[in-house]
Scaffold this motif. Sequence first.
Motif, short mmCIF file in Angstrom:
data_model
loop_
_atom_site.label_atom_id
_atom_site.label_comp_id
_atom_site.label_asym_id
_atom_site.label_seq_id
_atom_site.Cartn_x
_atom_site.Cartn_y
_atom_site.Cartn_z
N GLN A 84 19.19 -1.38 94.31
CA GLN A 84 18.61 -2.15 93.21
C GLN A 84 19.57 -2.27 92.02
OE1 GLN A 84 15.72 -3.02 94.61
NE2 GLN A 84 16.05 -1.38 96.13
N LEU A 85 20.67 -1.53 92.02
CA LEU A 85 21.51 -1.41 90.83
C LEU A 85 22.51 -2.55 90.69
CD1 LEU A 85 22.31 2.42 90.85
CD2 LEU A 85 20.42 1.20 89.73
N SER A 86 22.83 -2.85 89.44
CA SER A 86 23.83 -3.86 89.09
C SER A 86 24.83 -3.26 88.11
CB SER A 86 23.16 -5.09 88.46
OG SER A 86 22.22 -5.67 89.35
N ALA A 87 25.89 -3.97 87.85
CA ALA A 87 26.93 -3.50 86.93
C ALA A 87 26.32 -3.12 85.58
CB ALA A 87 27.99 -4.58 86.74
N GLY A 88 26.71 -1.97 85.06
CA GLY A 88 26.23 -1.51 83.77
C GLY A 88 25.00 -0.63 83.82
N CYS A 104 26.78 5.02 99.49
CA CYS A 104 27.04 4.31 98.23
C CYS A 104 28.16 3.30 98.41
CB CYS A 104 27.41 5.32 97.14
SG CYS A 104 27.77 4.53 95.55
N ALA A 105 27.82 2.03 98.28
CA ALA A 105 28.80 0.96 98.31
C ALA A 105 28.57 0.00 97.14
CB ALA A 105 28.72 0.20 99.64
N VAL A 106 27.95 0.49 96.06
CA VAL A 106 27.60 -0.38 94.93
C VAL A 106 28.85 -0.79 94.15
CG1 VAL A 106 25.33 0.68 94.73
CG2 VAL A 106 27.22 1.55 93.36
N ALA A 107 28.70 -1.87 93.41
CA ALA A 107 29.84 -2.41 92.66
C ALA A 107 29.47 -2.58 91.19
CB ALA A 107 30.26 -3.75 93.25
N GLY A 108 30.19 -1.86 90.35
CA GLY A 108 30.15 -2.12 88.92
C GLY A 108 31.38 -2.92 88.55
#
Length: 286
Positions: A84-88, A104-108
């Motif tokens: 659900q997460l986005s940059a910041g 974890c492969a999320v992108a900030g």
Amino acid sequence: MNRVGRLLAIGVLGTLCFLLPVCASAKEQRRETGSHPAIRPLPPQSKRPLNDGPAYFVHPVDGSDDATGSKDQPWATINHALRQLSAGDTLYLRDGTYFENIYCAVAGTKRKPVTIRAYPSERAIIDGGLPHFQTDASSAWKPAESRAKGEFVSTRIFKNIRDVVGAFGDSNVGLQTYWHATDMRATNEMWILDKETKAIAPVYCGTALWYDKPTARIHIRLAHTHIDNPDVANYAGETDPRKLPLVIAPFKSVPLMIDQAMHVRFQDLVIRGGGLNTVVLQFGVD
């Protein structure tokens, strides 16, 4: 198995947990933990202030993945939250243990990193172990009838795993993993080599786990050790696993897998319960 293979089988998969420096306060620390004195205590809860920017929350007991992720309606799992997460954004882990293998492969971005951290003054533990042995230890084990003195067997079966590794949940001191039940059940604690046959006598190397693949049950023996050496802190703690929280993980369990994540910060977390590697950084940017 030859003697080199026997040594590897006894020593590589498990952490030698009784070859520890003796400390003056060992008895006091053991009373506090129940098992071993801790080699290194858990870090204190951080008082790092809240971050600026959007905030989301997870709680391992009171959360729900159908919730909104707000402070009053937290999610239940970190893996759901990461999607659900986005940059910041900042993801706050509330107090408790998260029994997950996190991917974890999320992108900030460089200016707006994603932060995953414990909530101020709370301890968040990411644990790759099997929850039952910590959350309901009293029902997790039963005496192993007609086996070695002090041997217990899991009440549940765990199929399709290669092996198990573990540690005491109170002190985080490792348990020994055995490949041979004869070693786990041995009364001998010394390395004895038959000069003629080159065979090594069964040897008990300390608090023990053994996975019986045909039955898919885990065996444990927390027998005291009696090495007559002032540099060895023999195990003298609790021998009944039903009275101790135990971190027991399937081999290859990875509590935190970072896979091409970008601009992500992990702060103030305890990560344990790795079956071989506790954290894998496969590829990452900042």
